[in-house]
Design a protein around this motif. Structure first.
Motif, PDB file in Angstrom:
ATOM      1  N   GLY A 109       0.758  -1.373   0.159  1.00 31.17           N
ATOM      2  CA  GLY A 109      -0.047  -0.051   0.067  1.00 31.17           C
ATOM      3  C   GLY A 109       0.742   1.092   0.039  1.00 31.17           C
ATOM      4  O   GLY A 109       0.205   2.560   0.020  1.00 31.17           O
ATOM      5  N   MET A 110       2.407   1.303  -0.162  1.00 35.19           N
ATOM      6  CA  MET A 110       3.067   2.186  -0.245  1.00 35.19           C
ATOM      7  C   MET A 110       3.287   2.645  -1.517  1.00 35.19           C
ATOM      8  O   MET A 110       3.008   2.061  -2.444  1.00 35.19           O
ATOM      9  CB  MET A 110       4.157   2.275   0.818  1.00 35.19           C
ATOM     10  CG  MET A 110       4.279   1.445   2.171  1.00 35.19           C
ATOM     11  SD  MET A 110       5.695   1.096   2.725  1.00 35.19           S
ATOM     12  CE  MET A 110       5.005   0.175   4.194  1.00 35.19           C
ATOM     13  N   ARG A 111       4.040   3.818  -1.709  1.00 30.97           N
ATOM     14  CA  ARG A 111       4.790   4.280  -2.701  1.00 30.97           C
ATOM     15  C   ARG A 111       6.068   3.787  -2.723  1.00 30.97           C
ATOM     16  O   ARG A 111       6.570   3.700  -1.813  1.00 30.97           O
ATOM     17  CB  ARG A 111       4.495   5.506  -3.025  1.00 30.97           C
ATOM     18  CG  ARG A 111       3.156   6.203  -3.657  1.00 30.97           C
ATOM     19  CD  ARG A 111       3.129   7.818  -3.624  1.00 30.97           C
ATOM     20  NE  ARG A 111       2.871   8.257  -2.399  1.00 30.97           N
ATOM     21  CZ  ARG A 111       2.508   9.606  -1.935  1.00 30.97           C
ATOM     22  NH1 ARG A 111       2.538  10.432  -2.883  1.00 30.97           N
ATOM     23  NH2 ARG A 111       2.442   9.867  -0.746  1.00 30.97           N
ATOM     24  N   GLY A 112       6.501   3.404  -3.977  1.00 30.45           N
ATOM     25  CA  GLY A 112       8.042   2.877  -4.204  1.00 30.45           C
ATOM     26  C   GLY A 112       8.869   3.577  -5.095  1.00 30.45           C
ATOM     27  O   GLY A 112       8.480   3.988  -5.978  1.00 30.45           O
ATOM     28  N   ILE A 113      10.145   4.024  -4.433  1.00 33.83           N
ATOM     29  CA  ILE A 113      10.898   4.778  -5.329  1.00 33.83           C
ATOM     30  C   ILE A 113      12.006   4.003  -5.423  1.00 33.83           C
ATOM     31  O   ILE A 113      12.663   3.550  -4.520  1.00 33.83           O
ATOM     32  CB  ILE A 113      11.592   6.175  -4.697  1.00 33.83           C
ATOM     33  CG1 ILE A 113       9.982   7.217  -4.387  1.00 33.83           C
ATOM     34  CG2 ILE A 113      12.582   6.730  -5.495  1.00 33.83           C
ATOM     35  CD1 ILE A 113      10.658   8.453  -4.120  1.00 33.83           C
ATOM     36  N   LEU A 114      12.472   3.541  -7.053  1.00 31.87           N
ATOM     37  CA  LEU A 114      13.701   2.716  -7.132  1.00 31.87           C
ATOM     38  C   LEU A 114      14.744   3.539  -7.585  1.00 31.87           C
ATOM     39  O   LEU A 114      14.751   4.483  -8.190  1.00 31.87           O
ATOM     40  CB  LEU A 114      13.104   1.776  -8.575  1.00 31.87           C
ATOM     41  CG  LEU A 114      14.221   1.018  -8.948  1.00 31.87           C
ATOM     42  CD1 LEU A 114      14.662  -0.100  -7.926  1.00 31.87           C
ATOM     43  CD2 LEU A 114      13.812   0.219 -10.261  1.00 31.87           C
ATOM     44  N   VAL A 115      16.042   3.333  -7.047  1.00 26.20           N
ATOM     45  CA  VAL A 115      17.144   4.152  -7.193  1.00 26.20           C
ATOM     46  C   VAL A 115      17.944   2.919  -8.023  1.00 26.20           C
ATOM     47  O   VAL A 115      18.279   1.846  -8.022  1.00 26.20           O
ATOM     48  CB  VAL A 115      17.987   4.376  -6.275  1.00 26.20           C
ATOM     49  CG1 VAL A 115      17.167   5.546  -5.236  1.00 26.20           C
ATOM     50  CG2 VAL A 115      18.383   3.249  -5.014  1.00 26.20           C
TER      51      VAL A 115
END
Length: 259
Positions: free
Chosen positions: A217-223
């Motif tokens: 349910g979160m947002r995800g930032i890929l690095v």
């Protein structure tokens, strides 16, 4: 579609996102300081099983990161919690440096198998011992099932292939306690007062960090540091909320676009 709730918490992966072994990602220390200046709760979540939480904290401190022990939630902690709940005696296939996190857990006459990253234990005799225990009914517990991880000299096999081998040989399924399991992310948020919809995860693993967080349910930032490989963002559905070059760029986006 309902409006996205205000951001209150940031979960940050460690190895591959803030550092790679004993080298910090350039600019990561200063970026973390900037992130802490915002009205956000910051927690650090890791699948590492190569060292205890105390050793990990000492490594991060040497690298110049201002992090408190209570802010770190590890898959080793999640595994210990499960062992205590099930009241079993594990055969621990983990790195010797991780053993302090299992102090007080009985291991005589094991009736469960726990697998983390343990290159020195992944040989025929030990794997066959685990195989026989599982055939006799011992539960198989995977601290995580990462396919690979990043070291300075390149990518290396993670525990996932070895867990999968035991699953195949015994015709059973492991209980996975670390990322990308939904329960891991929810447990990491426990005590913060934040709902998953109010959190974002930053990590270098498209499946375990970003995919798992978004399923919770979160947002995800890929690095694009650490274990990231080109086109990783296409391996999960839904795609990452955002892909950034590195942790400092992710922090910049959060401070300018998500508050």
């Amino acid at each position: 579609m309902a409006a996205r709730r205000a951001l209150k918490a940031v979960l940050v992966d460690l190895n591959g996102t803030l550092h790679i072994e004993d080298s910090a990602v350039p600019g990561a220390q200063e970026a973390l300081k900037r992130l802490r200046s915002a009205p956000l709760t910051v927690r650090f979540v890791t699948n590492t099983t190569k060292e205890s939480k105390r050793d990990l904290l000492e490594r991060l401190t040497r690298l110049g990161f201002d992090i408190a022990e209570h802010e770190i939630f590890t898959s080793l902690t999640a595994a210990r919690n499960l062992l205590e709940q099930q009241q079993v005696r594990p055969l621990l296939l983990v790195d010797d440096k991780a053993l302090p996190d299992f102090t007080g857990i009985g291991t005589d006459n094991p009736n469960a198998v726990v697998v983390g990253l343990a290159p020195e234990h992944f040989h025929y005799e030990m794997m066959n011992r685990a195989f026989r225990l599982i055939l006799d009914g011992a539960p198989l517990i995977a601290i995580h099932k990462a396919r690979y991880f990043k070291k300075k000299d390149g990518l290396c096999l993670g525990p996932g292939p070895f867990v999968t081998g035991l699953e195949y040989a015994t015709d059973t399924k492991a209980t996975v306690v670390g990322k990308p399991e939904k329960t891991f992310f929810l447990e990491a948020l426990r005590g913060t007062g934040c709902a998953p919809e109010e959190a974002v995860m930053i990590g270098d693993d498209c499946r375990d960090d970003v995919g798992g967080a978004q399923q919770a349910g979160m947002r995800g930032i890929l690095v694009r540091t650490g274990k990231y490989r080109p086109a990783d963002e296409n391996k999960i559905n839904p795609a990452p909320y955002l892909t950034c070059e590195n942790f400092p760029e992710a922090v910049e986006h959060i401070l300018k676009q998500m508050l």
